[in-house]
Design a protein around this motif. Structure first.
Motif, PDB file in Angstrom:
ATOM      1  N   THR A  27       0.804  -1.228   0.000  1.00  0.00           N
ATOM      2  CA  THR A  27       0.000   0.000   0.000  1.00  0.00           C
ATOM      3  C   THR A  27       0.835   1.276   0.000  1.00  0.00           C
ATOM      4  O   THR A  27       0.298   2.352  -0.258  1.00  0.00           O
ATOM      5  CB  THR A  27      -0.929   0.027   1.230  1.00  0.00           C
ATOM      6  OG1 THR A  27      -0.135  -0.041   2.428  1.00  0.00           O
ATOM      7  CG2 THR A  27      -1.899  -1.151   1.198  1.00  0.00           C
ATOM      8  N   GLN A  28       2.136   1.179   0.317  1.00  0.00           N
ATOM      9  CA  GLN A  28       2.994   2.362   0.371  1.00  0.00           C
ATOM     10  C   GLN A  28       4.202   2.179  -0.536  1.00  0.00           C
ATOM     11  O   GLN A  28       4.835   1.123  -0.518  1.00  0.00           O
ATOM     12  CB  GLN A  28       3.522   2.586   1.788  1.00  0.00           C
ATOM     13  CG  GLN A  28       2.505   3.011   2.816  1.00  0.00           C
ATOM     14  CD  GLN A  28       3.166   3.131   4.183  1.00  0.00           C
ATOM     15  OE1 GLN A  28       4.036   2.348   4.527  1.00  0.00           O
ATOM     16  NE2 GLN A  28       2.749   4.120   4.956  1.00  0.00           N
ATOM     17  N   PRO A  29       4.560   3.198  -1.305  1.00  0.00           N
ATOM     18  CA  PRO A  29       5.818   3.110  -2.053  1.00  0.00           C
ATOM     19  C   PRO A  29       6.991   3.256  -1.091  1.00  0.00           C
ATOM     20  O   PRO A  29       6.837   3.794   0.011  1.00  0.00           O
ATOM     21  CB  PRO A  29       5.743   4.297  -3.016  1.00  0.00           C
ATOM     22  CG  PRO A  29       4.885   5.289  -2.316  1.00  0.00           C
ATOM     23  CD  PRO A  29       3.887   4.485  -1.530  1.00  0.00           C
ATOM     24  N   GLY A  55       8.186   2.437   9.936  1.00  0.00           N
ATOM     25  CA  GLY A  55       6.823   2.379   9.418  1.00  0.00           C
ATOM     26  C   GLY A  55       6.716   2.163   7.929  1.00  0.00           C
ATOM     27  O   GLY A  55       5.601   2.078   7.395  1.00  0.00           O
ATOM     28  N   ARG A  56       7.851   2.087   7.220  1.00  0.00           N
ATOM     29  CA  ARG A  56       7.818   1.925   5.769  1.00  0.00           C
ATOM     30  C   ARG A  56       9.172   1.421   5.292  1.00  0.00           C
ATOM     31  O   ARG A  56      10.170   1.512   6.014  1.00  0.00           O
ATOM     32  CB  ARG A  56       7.469   3.248   5.077  1.00  0.00           C
ATOM     33  CG  ARG A  56       8.520   4.324   5.199  1.00  0.00           C
ATOM     34  CD  ARG A  56       8.037   5.674   4.671  1.00  0.00           C
ATOM     35  NE  ARG A  56       7.017   6.216   5.577  1.00  0.00           N
ATOM     36  CZ  ARG A  56       5.738   6.376   5.246  1.00  0.00           C
ATOM     37  NH1 ARG A  56       5.303   6.066   4.027  1.00  0.00           N
ATOM     38  NH2 ARG A  56       4.882   6.866   6.111  1.00  0.00           N
ATOM     39  N   GLN A  57       9.207   0.920   4.069  1.00  0.00           N
ATOM     40  CA  GLN A  57      10.492   0.534   3.498  1.00  0.00           C
ATOM     41  C   GLN A  57      11.271   1.786   3.109  1.00  0.00           C
ATOM     42  O   GLN A  57      10.723   2.721   2.524  1.00  0.00           O
ATOM     43  CB  GLN A  57      10.294  -0.351   2.265  1.00  0.00           C
ATOM     44  CG  GLN A  57      11.595  -0.887   1.703  1.00  0.00           C
ATOM     45  CD  GLN A  57      11.396  -1.779   0.496  1.00  0.00           C
ATOM     46  OE1 GLN A  57      11.018  -1.320  -0.574  1.00  0.00           O
ATOM     47  NE2 GLN A  57      11.613  -3.069   0.679  1.00  0.00           N
ATOM     48  N   VAL A  58      12.544   1.798   3.451  1.00  0.00           N
ATOM     49  CA  VAL A  58      13.420   2.920   3.138  1.00  0.00           C
ATOM     50  C   VAL A  58      14.596   2.420   2.308  1.00  0.00           C
ATOM     51  O   VAL A  58      15.223   1.420   2.652  1.00  0.00           O
ATOM     52  CB  VAL A  58      13.928   3.613   4.417  1.00  0.00           C
ATOM     53  CG1 VAL A  58      14.970   4.677   4.082  1.00  0.00           C
ATOM     54  CG2 VAL A  58      12.767   4.232   5.189  1.00  0.00           C
ATOM     55  N   ILE A  59      14.878   3.137   1.227  1.00  0.00           N
ATOM     56  CA  ILE A  59      16.029   2.830   0.377  1.00  0.00           C
ATOM     57  C   ILE A  59      16.980   4.022   0.438  1.00  0.00           C
ATOM     58  O   ILE A  59      16.578   5.153   0.161  1.00  0.00           O
ATOM     59  CB  ILE A  59      15.602   2.569  -1.077  1.00  0.00           C
ATOM     60  CG1 ILE A  59      14.674   1.346  -1.134  1.00  0.00           C
ATOM     61  CG2 ILE A  59      16.823   2.350  -1.974  1.00  0.00           C
ATOM     62  CD1 ILE A  59      14.046   1.124  -2.482  1.00  0.00           C
ATOM     63  N   ARG A  97       7.567   3.575  -8.718  1.00  0.00           N
ATOM     64  CA  ARG A  97       7.195   4.864  -8.115  1.00  0.00           C
ATOM     65  C   ARG A  97       7.670   4.895  -6.670  1.00  0.00           C
ATOM     66  O   ARG A  97       7.561   3.897  -5.952  1.00  0.00           O
ATOM     67  CB  ARG A  97       5.684   5.046  -8.181  1.00  0.00           C
ATOM     68  CG  ARG A  97       5.248   6.514  -8.266  1.00  0.00           C
ATOM     69  CD  ARG A  97       3.846   6.605  -8.820  1.00  0.00           C
ATOM     70  NE  ARG A  97       3.430   7.981  -8.968  1.00  0.00           N
ATOM     71  CZ  ARG A  97       2.312   8.476  -8.466  1.00  0.00           C
ATOM     72  NH1 ARG A  97       1.486   7.708  -7.778  1.00  0.00           N
ATOM     73  NH2 ARG A  97       1.991   9.750  -8.660  1.00  0.00           N
ATOM     74  N   ALA A  98       8.192   6.030  -6.243  1.00  0.00           N
ATOM     75  CA  ALA A  98       8.731   6.143  -4.891  1.00  0.00           C
ATOM     76  C   ALA A  98       8.459   7.528  -4.334  1.00  0.00           C
ATOM     77  O   ALA A  98       8.161   8.482  -5.063  1.00  0.00           O
ATOM     78  CB  ALA A  98      10.232   5.881  -4.898  1.00  0.00           C
ATOM     79  N   ARG A 122       6.102   9.956  -6.338  1.00  0.00           N
ATOM     80  CA  ARG A 122       4.772  10.189  -5.780  1.00  0.00           C
ATOM     81  C   ARG A 122       4.774  11.454  -4.919  1.00  0.00           C
ATOM     82  O   ARG A 122       4.035  12.392  -5.183  1.00  0.00           O
ATOM     83  CB  ARG A 122       4.320   8.993  -4.932  1.00  0.00           C
ATOM     84  CG  ARG A 122       2.856   9.101  -4.473  1.00  0.00           C
ATOM     85  CD  ARG A 122       2.483   8.026  -3.485  1.00  0.00           C
ATOM     86  NE  ARG A 122       3.125   8.241  -2.190  1.00  0.00           N
ATOM     87  CZ  ARG A 122       2.462   8.280  -1.028  1.00  0.00           C
ATOM     88  NH1 ARG A 122       1.151   8.132  -0.995  1.00  0.00           N
ATOM     89  NH2 ARG A 122       3.124   8.461   0.101  1.00  0.00           N
ATOM     90  N   LYS A 123       5.632  11.518  -3.888  1.00  0.00           N
ATOM     91  CA  LYS A 123       5.724  12.677  -3.015  1.00  0.00           C
ATOM     92  C   LYS A 123       7.188  13.008  -2.756  1.00  0.00           C
ATOM     93  O   LYS A 123       8.071  12.145  -2.849  1.00  0.00           O
ATOM     94  CB  LYS A 123       5.012  12.428  -1.673  1.00  0.00           C
ATOM     95  CG  LYS A 123       3.488  12.358  -1.770  1.00  0.00           C
ATOM     96  CD  LYS A 123       2.863  12.280  -0.381  1.00  0.00           C
ATOM     97  CE  LYS A 123       1.344  12.293  -0.443  1.00  0.00           C
ATOM     98  NZ  LYS A 123       0.723  12.322   0.913  1.00  0.00           N
TER      99      LYS A 123
END
Length: 258
Positions: A27-29, A55-59, A97-98, A122-123
């Motif tokens: 659900t999250q890029p 809270g999310r994947q980080v690259i 998309r990221a 995306r943002k």
């Protein structure tokens, strides 16, 4: 414990070092981190990265000639080339998309990515980012005119020497970074107005970037928010973990207003 995968990506003649923290979300890029000039992942984002990755994947990755990523001796640093390298890295990782979080020079690179590769974004979160030469205080340009590797902050020197595949290239990295700033070209206002990605503009109230410049950038971007961190200089911006992680999380999680 967060899972971390590291590797090197063959991108535009480079072997770009990258880290992937956490697992992909349906659900999250992912959030991609773009470090500052003279920095590494650690020096730009070492304090805030764990909070962002909770809270999310980080690259995170290191740009041409920085950190673990070896340089190409006859290729100068440019914001446009760095944006293209970052976009090519996303393609290599099969990320369509990221979201981007760019700090300092990384913020300028993030804006160039949004201009040059809009479908990949995306943002945006851009912290302490320069888009016009007069956006920085005159003393910064005086410092750039007289910059020497011996005056480079010790923390940046030590981190480079610790992780670089060719530590003897410290001076070359420094000089290329300085040259990129000495020849800084304004991003045209129309190019900034063309950015459709929602953007959070962040500035420290004691930054090397003038707060008026952050406001001007905020006004030019069609879908922007502005955050000014009190009592914060340039080197402290990404260490304000509790403030910044909360702001970034809320901004990225919010539904975009159409």
């Amino acid at each position: 414990m967060q899972t971390v995968r590291t590797g090197f990506a063959p991108v535009n003649g480079l072997q770009i070092y990258f880290e992937i923290h956490g697992v992909a979300s349906p659900t999250q890029p992912p959030l991609v981190l773009l470090h500052g000039g003279g920095d590494t992942i650690q020096t730009s984002f070492g304090q805030i990265l764990p909070a962002l990755a909770s809270g999310r994947q980080v690259i995170a990755f290191e740009q041409q000639g920085y950190g673990h990523t070896a340089d190409i001796a006859d290729r100068p640093f440019s914001f446009e080339q760095s944006a293209d390298d970052a976009a090519a890295l996303l393609e290599y990782l099969h990320i369509e998309r990221a979201d981007l979080f760019g700090y300092s020079n990384g913020g300028t690179i993030a804006l160039q990515m949004a201009i040059r590769h809009p479908k990949a974004i995306r943002k945006l979160v851009v912290a302490s980012a320069l888009v016009k030469h007069d956006g920085a205080y005159p003393w910064l340009w005086d410092a750039m005119a007289n910059a020497k590797v011996e005056n480079m902050p010790q923390v940046l020197q030590k981190e480079y020497l610790k992780v670089a595949p060719q530590p003897e290239n410290l001076r070359m990295m420094h000089d290329k970074a300085v040259q990129r700033m000495r020849h800084f070209k304004d991003i045209p206002a129309d190019a900034l107005r063309s950015i459709t990605a929602p953007t959070l503009v962040v500035i420290g109230d004691a930054d090397v970037i003038r707060p008026e410049h952050a406001v001007e950038t905020f006004r030019l971007l069609p879908h922007a928010q502005l955050a000014v961190l009190p009592g914060t200089d340039h080197m402290q911006v990404t260490t304000r973990t509790r403030w910044l992680a909360s702001m970034i999380g809320g901004f990225l999680d919010a539904r975009a207003i159409k």
